[in-house]
Design an enzyme around this catalytic site. Structure first.
Site, short mmCIF file in Angstrom:
data_model
loop_
_atom_site.label_atom_id
_atom_site.label_comp_id
_atom_site.label_asym_id
_atom_site.label_seq_id
_atom_site.Cartn_x
_atom_site.Cartn_y
_atom_site.Cartn_z
N LEU A 1 0.85 -1.19 0.00
CA LEU A 1 0.00 0.00 0.00
C LEU A 1 0.88 1.23 0.00
CD1 LEU A 1 -2.51 -1.01 2.82
CD2 LEU A 1 -3.10 -0.68 0.43
N GLU B 1 -10.36 0.61 7.59
CA GLU B 1 -9.91 -0.62 8.26
C GLU B 1 -8.68 -0.32 9.11
OE1 GLU B 1 -9.06 -3.32 5.13
OE2 GLU B 1 -11.16 -3.75 4.77
N LYS C 1 -4.91 -1.01 10.07
CA LYS C 1 -3.74 -1.58 9.41
C LYS C 1 -3.00 -2.35 10.48
CE LYS C 1 0.00 -0.48 6.27
NZ LYS C 1 0.93 -1.43 6.81
N ASP D 1 -0.29 -4.77 12.21
CA ASP D 1 1.14 -4.86 12.00
C ASP D 1 1.65 -6.27 12.28
OD1 ASP D 1 3.52 -3.99 11.36
OD2 ASP D 1 3.96 -2.98 13.24
N ARG E 1 3.66 -13.54 1.75
CA ARG E 1 3.76 -12.64 0.61
C ARG E 1 5.04 -12.85 -0.20
NH1 ARG E 1 3.14 -6.26 1.13
NH2 ARG E 1 5.02 -6.44 2.34
N TYR F 1 -8.53 -9.06 5.19
CA TYR F 1 -8.93 -7.76 4.65
C TYR F 1 -9.18 -7.75 3.15
CZ TYR F 1 -3.83 -7.76 4.16
OH TYR F 1 -2.55 -8.11 3.90
N LYS G 1 -10.00 2.39 1.88
CA LYS G 1 -10.22 1.74 0.58
C LYS G 1 -11.47 2.28 -0.09
CE LYS G 1 -8.04 -2.53 2.06
NZ LYS G 1 -8.21 -3.86 2.60
N LYS H 1 -0.68 6.26 8.11
CA LYS H 1 0.12 5.69 9.21
C LYS H 1 0.13 6.62 10.41
CE LYS H 1 3.31 2.79 7.29
NZ LYS H 1 4.19 1.86 7.67
N CYS I 1 39.93 1.38 20.14
CA CYS I 1 38.89 0.44 19.73
C CYS I 1 38.39 -0.34 20.95
CB CYS I 1 39.43 -0.51 18.67
SG CYS I 1 38.29 -1.82 18.26
N CYS J 1 39.79 -4.16 20.18
CA CYS J 1 41.21 -4.55 20.13
C CYS J 1 42.13 -3.49 20.73
CB CYS J 1 41.61 -4.81 18.68
SG CYS J 1 41.61 -3.31 17.69
N CYS K 1 38.40 1.82 13.40
CA CYS K 1 39.48 0.96 13.86
C CYS K 1 40.17 0.43 12.61
CB CYS K 1 38.90 -0.19 14.67
SG CYS K 1 40.08 -1.53 14.90
N CYS L 1 41.45 -6.94 14.15
CA CYS L 1 40.48 -6.68 15.22
C CYS L 1 39.37 -7.74 15.15
CB CYS L 1 39.87 -5.29 15.07
SG CYS L 1 38.50 -4.99 16.20
S1 IVH Z 1 -4.84 -4.10 1.79
C1 IVH Z 1 -4.17 -4.89 -2.58
N1 IVH Z 1 -5.68 -3.85 4.26
O1 IVH Z 1 -0.15 -3.72 5.05
C2 IVH Z 1 -4.41 -4.97 -1.12
N2 IVH Z 1 -3.39 -4.36 3.93
O2 IVH Z 1 1.66 -1.88 3.71
C3 IVH Z 1 -3.25 -4.53 -0.31
N3 IVH Z 1 -2.10 -4.64 5.99
O3 IVH Z 1 0.78 -5.93 2.48
C4 IVH Z 1 -3.35 -4.74 1.12
N4 IVH Z 1 -3.76 -4.28 7.40
O4 IVH Z 1 0.30 -6.88 4.85
C5 IVH Z 1 -4.61 -4.10 3.47
N5 IVH Z 1 -6.55 -3.62 6.39
C6 IVH Z 1 -5.52 -3.87 5.60
C7 IVH Z 1 -4.24 -4.16 6.14
C8 IVH Z 1 -3.21 -4.39 5.25
C9 IVH Z 1 -2.47 -4.57 7.28
C10 IVH Z 1 -0.73 -4.90 5.55
C11 IVH Z 1 -0.63 -5.91 4.43
C12 IVH Z 1 -0.05 -5.14 3.28
C13 IVH Z 1 0.70 -4.05 3.98
C14 IVH Z 1 0.93 -2.87 3.08
#
Ligand code: IVH
Length: 667
Positions: free
Chosen positions: A82, A111, A113, A115, A134, A220, A284, A308, A402, A405, A420, A425
């Site tokens: 993304l 949605e 995101k 991690d 992936r 997602y 989206k 983000k 260093c 050493c 160094c 070393c």
């Molecule tokens: S959509 C074409 N939705 O973020 C669809 N990704 O930085 C692309 N991710 O590879 C992904 N939450 O691993 C989508 N609600 C969400 C997400 C999400 C986490 C991750 C996913 C993606 C990465 C992109």
């Protein structure tokens, strides 16, 4: 121009390194934000100097590669990434861009995101048959066995259908803490953050460990949702929820950007209370009918964007500074911190990168500092709280010797690089060997840092050529922690096989300062064999494309060192490939000095082969359409590139026309 090319290569190489660590080693070397900024910088350079842009640029590729641990699976539909933004203005720009293309108001779905690491789940007749990571976006790893251990993923659906769904595997924060406490008690290395823990868990071979760790998964994306008569993203999510999946959706539809902004604020505070890490929100476009028109970049869809969150910041104390010695001897200061929990993981150390950083921050030992750590990142000191000083703070003295050493350190260029210079070393030797076996160099799998550390300490490894005598130390290898006979045999086998590596990689593996993958390839290609390289003076080296004063001197000085020459002699005896057939560039009146790009599915040649033909005939191969492009070669199903080329009035050839002209050009 040479300088720009060097800057570009360096930036590209850095990003590749961060990608490698992030996607393959499950660790982050810089903050998410820093990473995104570097990527934007690379993109800007590529826009200004399109001729620099290479096919495999990180701005075009998704990032990871799949390893050899698991079997590989090609994704039917690529797993994309993304594009990111960190501020509302960018989000507004995204909204405007979409509206401009679609020419109507747009509904968005919001949605979380998550991690973790992305996963594609494939069901046949309602049964989970495959789960694939992936990888590089096109090819991932088959981790089905492990995914079957995740409770929240349904193994059978309540409908007997074929489908592919994608989502994120995460490790709940409570689990993360529990696991780390356990690891600490067992004397094991703790995971830096939940993402690394989740990725590390899923990509290891014992499925029972996966079972114990209670991973979770949120979906997602339903692949080819239109095939199920579904018209919007929200419908697709509702559909998969009904099938039994957990999803990332948090808000149904936002009718406009103002509604989105309100929701974003709400989730920015609410997310901190969730039991898993989130690094942002994903916005989206809801209606699929706009997707095609909005289209895709090489990396990501234009119908979605990630917003983000800025990093979380915490206050702590700087207890001390320690120093790390790198491969080339560069000393890196590291802040030893009073333990603090930032974004769900305990932070005890933070790299300060170089001595300028200490000056920039005005840091003293005993200072109260602000540590930042966006979701899945390495911590950083961002600020000193000057008003909290009590006069007891101590200045940080730049070391004279260093830490490993004890030899006198030297300063190069500016204050930044303290080095160094002792080639014996022990820390430098370790780093050099680590580099030699690393993926881009000899790629000796199984030769981990622990083994290197131990065998250097035992004086068995004095330089990387000694790796090839490790077969005489089988019992020592087996006695190492967790090294069974089988894995030792596998390692020795990998070591033997690595002798077959091509010369450019062997040259890169020497670890000459400033000589990256591209420079290695160029040098090897232009000078052909090791003797020629050793005998080249600085002026000759500088004639190689992209090689400036600094690189040339570095190579020249490397081979002036008697010890390095001895190493080369040893390498000859071991049987390394130390020469390469020079690629002969022929003149072709059609191709030489013209630029090309191929798109779509070609019949007789692969795109790589076409590229090879063009380069061998003195042409240039570009990676994107720009006005600098002379010809676009099109195959079947050529997409947006063809349209763009037409818009720019670029000459278009089909494969046969190209081959015909190629033939004529050589007559
Ligand atoms: S959509 C074409 N939705 O973020 C669809 N990704 O930085 C692309 N991710 O590879 C992904 N939450 O691993 C989508 N609600 C969400 C997400 C999400 C986490 C991750 C996913 C993606 C990465 C992109």
């Amino acid at each position: 121009m040479k300088d720009i090319a060097l800057i570009y290569e360096k930036l590209k190489k850095d990003i590749e390194k961060y990608n490698h660590h992030y996607y393959n080693l499950d660790e982050s070397l810089i903050t998410d934000f820093e990473y995104d900024m570097l990527l934007k910088e690379l993109e800007a350079l590529e826009n200004r100097y399109p001729e620099l842009k290479s096919e495999n640029t990180p701005t075009n590729t998704v990032g990871g590669v799949s390893s050899d641990k698991f079997s590989k699976v090609r994704h039917k539909v690529p797993m994309l990434s993304l594009s990111n933004t960190y501020n509302i203005d960018d989000l507004r720009a995204f909204d405007l861009r979409c509206k401009k293309i679609i020419e109507t108001d747009i509904e968005y779905v919001l949605e979380l995101k998550l991690d973790g690491l992305s996963i594609s789940l494939i069901y046949e007749k309602g049964r989970l048959v495959r789960a694939v990571t992936r990888g590089d976006g096109s090819v991932g790893e088959d981790v089905t066995e492990n995914v079957l251990q995740i409770l929240s993923i349904p193994k059978t659906l309540n409908e007997s259908i074929d489908l592919e769904v994608r989502g994120e595997i995460v490790l709940p924060l409570k689990e993360f803490e529990r696991i780390n406490i356990e690891r600490e008690e067992n004397g094991e290395v703790v995971f830096a953050n939940p993402r690394n823990a989740a990725a590390g868990t899923l990509r290891q071979l014992d499925k029972n460990i996966v079972k114990e760790r209670n991973l979770d998964c949120y979906l997602y994306y339903l692949v080819n949702a239109e095939n199920y008569g579904i018209k919007t993203h929200l419908e697709s999510i509702t559909y998969i929820e009904k099938l039994g999946f957990k999803t990332t959706r948090v808000f149904n539809v936002c009718k406009n950007i103002e509604e989105l902004e309100k929701e974003i604020d709400y989730w920015d505070s609410k997310r901190k209370k969730l039991d898993y890490e989130t690094d942002g929100l994903v916005i989206k476009v809801n209606d699929f009918k706009y997707y095609e028109k909005l289209g895709y970049t090489a990396k990501s869809p234009r119908w979605a964007i990630a917003y983000k969150f800025k990093a979380e910041q915490k206050e702590t104390k700087l207890l001390d500074i320690t120093y790390q010695v790198g491969r080339t001897g560069v000393i890196t200061p590291v802040a030893e911190l009073k333990a603090v929990n930032v974004s769900g993981s305990i932070v005890r150390r933070a790299s300060l990168h170089n001595f300028d950083e200490i000056d920039r921050l005005g840091l003293k030992i005993g200072d109260t500092v602000i540590v930042e750590k966006a979701a899945e990142i390495i911590p950083q000191i961002v600020k000193v709280e000057l008003e909290k000083r009590n006069g007891m703070e101590k200045d940080i003295l730049i070391p004279l010797n260093c830490p490993s050493c004890d030899s006198t350190l030297t300063r190069e260029d500016t204050l930044v690089a303290l080095k160094c210079k002792n080639s014996h070393c022990i820390e430098k030797v370790k780093r050099r060997i680590e580099y030699f076996v690393s993926r881009d160099a000899l790629n000796i799998q199984g030769m981990g840092n622990k083994i290197i550390e131990k065998f250097v300490d035992l004086d068995i490894l004095k330089d990387f050529t000694d790796i090839y005598s490790l077969k005489n130390y089988r019992s020592e290898l087996i006695s190492l922690e967790k090294m069974g006979e089988k894995s030792v045999e596998k390692l020795l086998d990998n070591i033997e096989k690595s002798k077959d590596t091509s010369f450019d990689k062997v040259f890169y593996a020497l670890g000459i300062e400033f000589v990256g993958k591209t420079t290695s390839r160029i040098i090897v290609n232009e000078l052909g064999n090791i003797e020629n390289i050793i005998n080249s003076d600085v002026e000759r080296l500088k004639l190689c494309e992209g090689v400036g004063e600094k690189v040339a001197f570095s190579i020249f000085n490397f081979f002036k060192g008697e010890e390095n020459i001895k190493i080369i002699e040893k390498m000859k005896k071991i049987g390394f490939t130390l020469s390469k057939e020079k690629e002969v560039i022929t003149n072709n009146s059609f191709i030489t000095n013209k630029s090309f790009l191929a798109t779509g599915k070609l019949e007789q040649y692969s795109r790589d082969e076409i590229k090879e033909i063009i380069l061998k005939n003195g042409g240039k191969y570009l990676s994107s359409i720009s006005k600098n492009l002379d010809y676009l070669i099109v195959g079947e199903k050529a997409g947006s590139k063809l349209q763009k080329a037409k818009d720019l009035g670029i000459d278009i050839l089909n494969e046969n026309e190209f081959l015909e002209k190629l033939k004529k050009g050589s007559e």
